[in-house]
Design a protein around this motif. Structure first.
Motif, mmCIF file in Angstrom:
data_model
loop_
_atom_site.group_PDB
_atom_site.id
_atom_site.type_symbol
_atom_site.label_atom_id
_atom_site.label_comp_id
_atom_site.label_asym_id
_atom_site.label_seq_id
_atom_site.Cartn_x
_atom_site.Cartn_y
_atom_site.Cartn_z
ATOM 1 N N ARG A 148 31.356 7.614 -103.718
ATOM 2 C CA ARG A 148 32.443 7.789 -104.682
ATOM 3 C C ARG A 148 33.689 7.034 -104.257
ATOM 4 O O ARG A 148 34.413 6.495 -105.099
ATOM 5 N N GLU A 151 33.923 3.501 -105.330
ATOM 6 C CA GLU A 151 34.326 3.343 -106.723
ATOM 7 C C GLU A 151 35.797 3.696 -106.937
ATOM 8 O O GLU A 151 36.393 3.291 -107.944
ATOM 9 N N ASN A 152 36.376 4.466 -105.970
ATOM 10 C CA ASN A 152 37.786 4.878 -106.084
ATOM 11 C C ASN A 152 38.517 4.581 -104.771
ATOM 12 O O ASN A 152 38.918 5.507 -104.043
#
Length: 279
Positions: A148, A151-152
């Motif tokens: 995650r 992606e961030n």
């Protein structure tokens, strides 16, 4: 059904048993009372007619007739008082009230428990403690967090969480890399700086020197009383042989430590040993 559910059900039944008969059969009792009063009224009417006949015949003086009639009228008024009519009116509404309570009380009890209680506790299968997470479960969660973060990449808190997770798992190189992603963001946070320094020392295996020591000094500059940074600073001073500095850091830390705790005992032992070696 659990013992609690059985007890609650019996409690509701007991409450209904106390309230229901009085509401349901109250009208029947009032009807019996009304029949009795009707009979009494008929008797009083007969007595009044008898008084009037005797007075008309002259066998009852005017004064005695007036007194007897007044007493008889008083007794008649007592039999048909307004309070009795109100009681009958109230009782006539008792059966609908009884029916409402019969259905509403259990429903309200269930609804109240659903809102304020723990409905899952009524199901023994669901009340059983859930199995603890395994190491594989934890690793899977950490890998999911790492994916995650790719992606961030601007999520500072996410990187810090990932760094702490890696550190907990002993993956120090990965933890250092995660801290490096937010190094500028934690530059004003003494706790994060101390954690970063500790992780660097564990990853290198060379102790608190170089960048790790710089981070510790930076944390103490922000907060000279920061407990984690004081502990690491004392360790760094011991490693380079500066016993006086190490004693100073740890004595400052002692005032923040719970007396008699393991950390308190460890610090006192370390300070005592360094003082003995200094002599």
């Amino acid at each position: 059904m659990t013992p609690f559910a059985v007890f609650a059900f019996l409690l509701i039944l007991t409450t209904l048993a106390l309230l229901f008969p009085g509401l349901w059969f109250g009208l029947r009792r009032r009807a019996v009372d009304a029949d009795r009063k009707q009979a009494n009224l008929a008797i009083y009417r007969d007595q009044l007619a008898e008084l009037e006949r005797e007075h008309a015949e002259g066998s009852l003086a005017d004064e005695d007739f007036a007194q007897a009639r007044t007493e008889l009228q008083r007794r008649l008024l007592e039999e048909v008082s307004p309070q009795d009519e109100a009681s009958v009116s109230t009782t006539q509404r008792s059966r609908p009230t009884a029916i409402t309570l019969l259905f509403a009380l259990p429903l309200l009890a269930v609804a109240g428990y659903a809102l304020l209680g723990n409905p899952l506790a009524l199901n023994p299968e669901k009340a059983v403690a859930q199995p603890q997470m395994t190491a594989e479960d934890i690793n899977a969660m950490v890998e999911k967090l790492a994916a995650r973060m790719q992606e961030n990449p601007d999520d500072t808190n996410g990187w810090l969480m990932l760094a702490r997770s890696y550190k907990m798992l002993g993956r120090y190189d990965d933890a250092v890399a995660a801290f490096g992603k937010v190094e500028k963001a934690v530059a004003e946070d003494p706790e994060q700086l101390a954690s970063y320094a500790e992780t660097l020392a564990m990853a290198s295996g060379k102790g608190l020197s170089g960048k790790a020591l710089e981070l510790v000094n930076q944390a103490l500059k922000l907060n000279p009383q920061h407990a984690h940074a004081l502990f690491l600073a004392g360790m760094a001073a011991m490693e380079r042989g500066d016993r006086s500095a190490a004693i100073g850091y740890w004595e400052t830390l002692l005032s923040q430590v719970e007396p008699g705790s393991e950390l308190d005992q460890m610090l006192r032992q370390g300070i005592e040993q360094m003082k003995q070696k200094a002599n």
